[in-house]
Design a protein around this motif. Structure first.
Motif, PDB file in Angstrom:
ATOM      1  N   GLY A 216     -19.173 -16.399 -24.471  1.00  0.00           N
ATOM      2  CA  GLY A 216     -18.272 -16.917 -23.460  1.00  0.00           C
ATOM      3  C   GLY A 216     -17.115 -15.741 -24.059  1.00  0.00           C
ATOM      4  N   GLN A 217     -17.156 -15.041 -25.364  1.00  0.00           N
ATOM      5  CA  GLN A 217     -16.068 -14.678 -25.793  1.00  0.00           C
ATOM      6  C   GLN A 217     -15.455 -13.288 -24.945  1.00  0.00           C
ATOM      7  OE1 GLN A 217     -13.331 -13.312 -29.008  1.00  0.00           O
ATOM      8  NE2 GLN A 217     -15.024 -14.986 -28.719  1.00  0.00           N
ATOM      9  N   VAL A 218     -13.855 -13.465 -24.584  1.00  0.00           N
ATOM     10  CA  VAL A 218     -13.471 -12.785 -24.152  1.00  0.00           C
ATOM     11  C   VAL A 218     -13.229 -11.436 -24.857  1.00  0.00           C
ATOM     12  CG1 VAL A 218     -11.022 -12.242 -22.697  1.00  0.00           C
ATOM     13  CG2 VAL A 218     -12.993 -13.821 -22.136  1.00  0.00           C
ATOM     14  N   LEU A 219     -13.042  -9.827 -24.866  1.00  0.00           N
ATOM     15  CA  LEU A 219     -12.107  -9.026 -25.947  1.00  0.00           C
ATOM     16  C   LEU A 219     -11.212  -8.739 -24.376  1.00  0.00           C
ATOM     17  CD1 LEU A 219     -12.168  -6.895 -27.475  1.00  0.00           C
ATOM     18  CD2 LEU A 219     -13.615  -5.423 -26.755  1.00  0.00           C
ATOM     19  N   ARG A 220      -9.992  -9.193 -24.595  1.00  0.00           N
ATOM     20  CA  ARG A 220      -8.630  -8.833 -24.107  1.00  0.00           C
ATOM     21  C   ARG A 220      -7.805  -7.542 -24.853  1.00  0.00           C
ATOM     22  NH1 ARG A 220      -5.704 -10.048 -19.771  1.00  0.00           N
ATOM     23  NH2 ARG A 220      -3.709  -9.826 -19.966  1.00  0.00           N
ATOM     24  N   ASN A 221      -7.817  -6.217 -23.640  1.00  0.00           N
ATOM     25  CA  ASN A 221      -7.174  -5.025 -24.667  1.00  0.00           C
ATOM     26  C   ASN A 221      -5.549  -5.182 -24.220  1.00  0.00           C
ATOM     27  OD1 ASN A 221      -7.194  -2.734 -25.650  1.00  0.00           O
ATOM     28  ND2 ASN A 221      -7.575  -1.436 -24.267  1.00  0.00           N
TER      29      ASN A 221
ATOM     30  N   SER B 109     -22.579 -15.373 -21.649  1.00  0.00           N
ATOM     31  CA  SER B 109     -21.423 -14.791 -20.550  1.00  0.00           C
ATOM     32  C   SER B 109     -20.434 -13.896 -21.554  1.00  0.00           C
ATOM     33  CB  SER B 109     -20.675 -16.306 -19.603  1.00  0.00           C
ATOM     34  OG  SER B 109     -21.174 -16.449 -19.587  1.00  0.00           O
ATOM     35  N   ALA B 110     -19.838 -13.057 -21.055  1.00  0.00           N
ATOM     36  CA  ALA B 110     -18.935 -11.941 -21.872  1.00  0.00           C
ATOM     37  C   ALA B 110     -18.072 -10.945 -20.981  1.00  0.00           C
ATOM     38  CB  ALA B 110     -19.819 -11.535 -22.615  1.00  0.00           C
TER      39      ALA B 110
END
Length: 265
Positions: free
Chosen positions: A179-184, A202-203
Protein backbone atom coordinates in the motif's frame (compact mmCIF):
# COMPACT_ATOMS: atom_id res chain seq x y z
CA UNK A 1 35.67 -2.72 24.95
CA UNK A 2 32.92 -1.85 27.42
CA UNK A 3 29.59 -3.27 28.63
CA UNK A 4 26.37 -1.47 29.64
CA UNK A 5 24.06 -3.82 31.55
CA UNK A 6 21.67 -4.38 34.46
CA UNK A 7 19.27 -1.59 33.50
CA UNK A 8 22.00 1.04 33.44
CA UNK A 9 21.34 4.30 31.53
CA UNK A 10 24.22 6.17 29.92
CA UNK A 11 22.84 9.72 29.58
CA UNK A 12 24.94 12.17 27.59
CA UNK A 13 24.20 15.87 27.97
CA UNK A 14 27.69 16.89 26.86
CA UNK A 15 29.90 14.99 24.43
CA UNK A 16 30.65 11.31 23.92
CA UNK A 17 33.49 10.52 21.50
CA UNK A 18 33.72 6.83 20.57
CA UNK A 19 37.20 6.11 19.18
CA UNK A 20 37.72 2.36 19.72
CA UNK A 21 36.32 -0.91 21.03
CA UNK A 22 32.81 -2.31 21.02
CA UNK A 23 29.93 -1.42 23.34
CA UNK A 24 28.17 -4.56 24.53
CA UNK A 25 25.03 -5.45 26.43
CA UNK A 26 24.45 -8.60 28.47
CA UNK A 27 21.95 -11.34 27.67
CA UNK A 28 18.62 -11.01 29.52
CA UNK A 29 19.47 -7.52 30.80
CA UNK A 30 18.37 -4.05 29.76
CA UNK A 31 20.51 -1.04 28.90
CA UNK A 32 19.87 2.42 27.45
CA UNK A 33 21.91 5.14 25.83
CA UNK A 34 20.17 8.54 26.04
CA UNK A 35 21.88 11.14 23.90
CA UNK A 36 20.86 14.74 24.51
CA UNK A 37 24.25 16.21 23.58
CA UNK A 38 26.69 15.14 20.85
CA UNK A 39 27.62 11.49 20.31
CA UNK A 40 30.47 11.04 17.80
CA UNK A 41 31.27 7.67 16.23
CA UNK A 42 34.81 8.19 14.99
CA UNK A 43 35.72 4.70 13.76
CA UNK A 44 34.16 1.49 12.38
CA UNK A 45 32.38 0.76 15.62
CA UNK A 46 29.98 -1.93 16.81
CA UNK A 47 27.15 -1.42 19.33
CA UNK A 48 26.35 -5.06 19.93
CA UNK A 49 23.18 -6.79 21.10
CA UNK A 50 24.01 -10.33 22.18
CA UNK A 51 20.38 -11.39 22.47
CA UNK A 52 18.32 -12.92 25.23
CA UNK A 53 15.67 -11.03 27.20
CA UNK A 54 15.87 -7.43 28.30
CA UNK A 55 15.57 -4.26 26.28
CA UNK A 56 18.43 -2.32 24.73
CA UNK A 57 17.69 1.15 23.36
CA UNK A 58 19.54 4.11 21.87
CA UNK A 59 17.35 7.23 22.24
CA UNK A 60 18.64 10.30 20.45
CA UNK A 61 17.27 13.80 20.96
CA UNK A 62 20.65 15.43 20.38
CA UNK A 63 23.17 14.92 17.58
CA UNK A 64 24.86 11.69 16.49
CA UNK A 65 27.81 12.06 14.08
CA UNK A 66 29.30 9.20 12.05
CA UNK A 67 32.66 10.43 10.81
CA UNK A 68 36.39 9.85 10.17
CA UNK A 69 36.17 6.27 8.90
CA UNK A 70 35.53 4.60 5.55
CA UNK A 71 34.10 1.16 6.34
CA UNK A 72 31.00 0.27 8.42
CA UNK A 73 29.87 1.30 11.89
CA UNK A 74 27.05 -0.98 13.09
CA UNK A 75 24.35 -0.19 15.67
CA UNK A 76 22.43 -3.32 16.66
CA UNK A 77 20.33 -1.69 19.38
CA UNK A 78 16.91 -0.29 18.36
CA UNK A 79 17.44 3.40 17.60
CA UNK A 80 14.82 6.10 18.28
CA UNK A 81 15.56 9.47 16.72
CA UNK A 82 13.95 12.86 17.23
CA UNK A 83 17.21 14.78 16.97
CA UNK A 84 19.84 14.76 14.22
CA UNK A 85 21.88 11.90 12.77
CA UNK A 86 24.73 13.00 10.48
CA UNK A 87 26.39 10.38 8.28
CA UNK A 88 29.53 12.23 7.25
CA UNK A 89 31.71 9.36 6.00
CA UNK A 90 31.78 5.60 5.59
CA UNK A 91 28.67 3.51 6.18
CA UNK A 92 26.32 3.67 9.16
CA UNK A 93 24.44 0.38 9.49
CA UNK A 94 21.30 0.12 11.62
CA UNK A 95 21.10 -3.61 12.33
CA UNK A 96 18.25 -2.98 14.77
CA UNK A 97 15.12 -1.01 13.99
CA UNK A 98 15.29 2.74 13.30
CA UNK A 99 12.31 4.91 14.26
CA UNK A 100 12.19 8.66 13.61
CA UNK A 101 9.36 10.84 14.89
CA UNK A 102 11.01 14.24 14.34
CA UNK A 103 14.40 15.70 13.54
CA UNK A 104 16.71 14.79 10.67
CA UNK A 105 18.59 11.89 9.14
CA UNK A 106 21.32 13.56 7.09
CA UNK A 107 23.69 12.10 4.49
CA UNK A 108 26.77 14.34 4.33
CA UNK A 109 28.78 12.15 1.97
CA UNK A 110 28.35 8.92 3.92
CA UNK A 111 25.95 6.05 3.22
CA UNK A 112 23.24 4.18 5.12
CA UNK A 113 22.48 0.47 5.39
CA UNK A 114 19.28 -0.79 7.04
CA UNK A 115 19.13 -4.46 8.00
CA UNK A 116 15.81 -3.96 9.79
CA UNK A 117 12.85 -1.66 9.18
CA UNK A 118 13.44 2.09 8.98
CA UNK A 119 10.28 3.90 10.09
CA UNK A 120 10.41 7.66 9.47
CA UNK A 121 7.11 9.16 10.58
CA UNK A 122 8.38 12.69 11.13
CA UNK A 123 11.24 15.00 10.34
CA UNK A 124 13.24 14.69 7.12
CA UNK A 125 15.64 12.37 5.32
CA UNK A 126 18.08 14.60 3.50
CA UNK A 127 21.61 15.25 2.24
CA UNK A 128 23.82 13.64 -0.38
CA UNK A 129 24.59 9.92 -0.27
CA UNK A 130 22.99 6.51 -0.71
CA UNK A 131 20.87 4.08 1.28
CA UNK A 132 19.93 0.43 1.04
CA UNK A 133 17.24 -1.36 3.01
CA UNK A 134 13.56 -1.36 3.96
CA UNK A 135 11.59 1.83 4.62
CA UNK A 136 8.11 1.57 6.07
CA UNK A 137 5.54 2.95 8.43
CA UNK A 138 2.14 4.59 8.19
CA UNK A 139 3.27 8.21 8.19
CA UNK A 140 5.11 10.36 5.63
CA UNK A 141 8.83 10.03 4.98
CA UNK A 142 10.09 13.26 3.41
CA UNK A 143 13.23 13.17 1.26
CA UNK A 144 15.08 16.39 0.55
CA UNK A 145 18.59 16.86 -0.80
CA UNK A 146 20.02 14.33 -3.26
CA UNK A 147 19.55 10.73 -2.07
CA UNK A 148 20.31 7.52 -3.99
CA UNK A 149 18.30 4.34 -3.33
CA UNK A 150 20.55 1.43 -4.31
CA UNK A 151 18.33 -1.51 -3.27
CA UNK A 152 15.57 -2.50 -0.87
CA UNK A 153 11.87 -2.03 -0.20
CA UNK A 154 9.34 0.71 0.50
CA UNK A 155 6.39 -0.86 2.33
CA UNK A 156 3.30 -0.28 4.54
CA UNK A 157 0.42 2.14 3.99
CA UNK A 158 2.47 5.31 4.29
CA UNK A 159 3.93 7.84 1.89
CA UNK A 160 7.51 8.38 0.83
CA UNK A 161 7.61 11.92 -0.51
CA UNK A 162 10.38 13.50 -2.56
CA UNK A 163 9.96 17.16 -1.67
CA UNK A 164 10.15 20.09 -4.06
CA UNK A 165 13.86 20.64 -4.74
CA UNK A 166 14.75 17.11 -3.65
CA UNK A 167 16.13 14.32 -5.84
CA UNK A 168 15.76 10.56 -5.45
CA UNK A 169 17.97 8.48 -7.75
CA UNK A 170 16.97 4.82 -8.10
CA UNK A 171 20.05 2.86 -9.17
CA UNK A 172 19.29 -0.77 -8.29
CA UNK A 173 16.53 -3.36 -7.87
CA UNK A 174 13.79 -2.11 -5.53
CA UNK A 175 10.27 -3.07 -4.40
CA UNK A 176 7.25 -0.89 -3.58
CA UNK A 177 4.57 -2.85 -1.72
CA UNK A 178 2.02 -3.03 1.09
CA UNK A 179 0.00 0.00 0.00
CA UNK A 180 3.02 2.30 -0.06
CA UNK A 181 2.86 5.52 -2.11
CA UNK A 182 6.01 6.98 -3.67
CA UNK A 183 5.05 10.62 -4.24
CA UNK A 184 7.47 12.73 -6.24
CA UNK A 185 7.16 16.50 -5.99
CA UNK A 186 10.79 17.07 -6.95
CA UNK A 187 12.85 14.81 -9.21
CA UNK A 188 13.16 11.04 -9.52
CA UNK A 189 16.01 9.82 -11.74
CA UNK A 190 15.83 6.11 -12.56
CA UNK A 191 19.27 4.94 -13.71
CA UNK A 192 19.35 1.18 -13.05
CA UNK A 193 17.52 -1.86 -11.72
CA UNK A 194 13.86 -2.84 -11.87
CA UNK A 195 11.00 -1.51 -9.74
CA UNK A 196 8.85 -4.39 -8.53
CA UNK A 197 5.55 -4.82 -6.72
CA UNK A 198 4.50 -7.81 -4.62
CA UNK A 199 1.72 -10.25 -5.44
CA UNK A 200 -1.63 -9.46 -3.78
CA UNK A 201 -0.42 -6.03 -2.55
CA UNK A 202 -1.04 -2.50 -3.75
CA UNK A 203 1.49 0.21 -4.60
CA UNK A 204 1.31 3.65 -6.20
CA UNK A 205 3.73 6.06 -7.85
CA UNK A 206 2.38 9.62 -7.85
CA UNK A 207 4.46 11.92 -10.01
CA UNK A 208 3.84 15.64 -9.60
CA UNK A 209 7.41 16.67 -10.43
CA UNK A 210 9.83 15.20 -12.98
CA UNK A 211 10.33 11.46 -13.34
CA UNK A 212 13.22 10.56 -15.66
CA UNK A 213 13.70 7.05 -17.07
CA UNK A 214 17.35 7.11 -18.13
CA UNK A 215 17.88 3.50 -19.22
CA UNK A 216 16.01 0.46 -20.57
CA UNK A 217 14.00 0.07 -17.39
CA UNK A 218 11.28 -2.30 -16.22
CA UNK A 219 8.42 -1.36 -13.88
CA UNK A 220 7.18 -4.86 -13.18
CA UNK A 221 3.77 -6.16 -12.09
CA UNK A 222 4.14 -9.72 -10.85
CA UNK A 223 0.37 -10.33 -10.68
CA UNK A 224 -1.99 -11.47 -7.97
CA UNK A 225 -4.48 -9.21 -6.22
CA UNK A 226 -3.92 -5.63 -5.21
CA UNK A 227 -3.70 -2.52 -7.35
CA UNK A 228 -0.55 -1.01 -8.83
CA UNK A 229 -0.82 2.47 -10.34
CA UNK A 230 1.42 5.12 -11.87
CA UNK A 231 -0.42 8.47 -11.73
CA UNK A 232 1.31 11.30 -13.59
CA UNK A 233 0.32 14.95 -13.27
CA UNK A 234 3.88 16.16 -13.76
CA UNK A 235 6.45 15.24 -16.40
CA UNK A 236 7.81 11.80 -17.30
CA UNK A 237 10.89 11.73 -19.53
CA UNK A 238 12.13 8.65 -21.39
CA UNK A 239 15.68 9.43 -22.48
CA UNK A 240 19.36 8.40 -22.88
CA UNK A 241 18.77 4.80 -23.99
CA UNK A 242 18.10 3.09 -27.32
CA UNK A 243 16.19 -0.11 -26.53
CA UNK A 244 12.90 -0.54 -24.60
CA UNK A 245 11.74 0.75 -21.23
CA UNK A 246 8.63 -1.14 -20.08
CA UNK A 247 5.95 0.07 -17.65
CA UNK A 248 3.62 -2.78 -16.67
CA UNK A 249 1.64 -0.82 -14.07
CA UNK A 250 -1.54 0.93 -15.27
CA UNK A 251 -0.56 4.49 -16.20
CA UNK A 252 -2.87 7.48 -15.73
CA UNK A 253 -1.66 10.66 -17.39
CA UNK A 254 -2.90 14.22 -17.07
CA UNK A 255 0.57 15.73 -17.29
CA UNK A 256 3.31 15.32 -19.90
CA UNK A 257 5.10 12.21 -21.16
CA UNK A 258 8.18 12.91 -23.32
CA UNK A 259 9.62 10.00 -25.32
CA UNK A 260 12.99 11.45 -26.28
CA UNK A 261 14.88 8.29 -27.25
CA UNK A 262 14.47 4.54 -27.50
CA UNK A 263 11.11 2.85 -27.02
CA UNK A 264 8.65 3.39 -24.17
CA UNK A 265 6.37 0.37 -23.85
Amino acid sequence: NVVIRGGQVLRNEGAVIWTGGFIDSSAHESATIENVGTFSINFDASLRDIGGGGTRLFNNTGTVNRTTATATATLQWPFNNSGTVNVNSGILSFAGTYTQTAGSLVLNGGNLLFSQLIDINGGVFTGTGSFSGTMGGTGTTTITGSVTWTSGTMQDVGITKVAVGGTLTISGNVVIRGGQVLRNEGAVIWTGGFIDSSAHESATIENVGTFSINFDASLRDIGGGGTRLFNNTGTVNRTTATATATLQWPFNNSGTVNVNSGILS
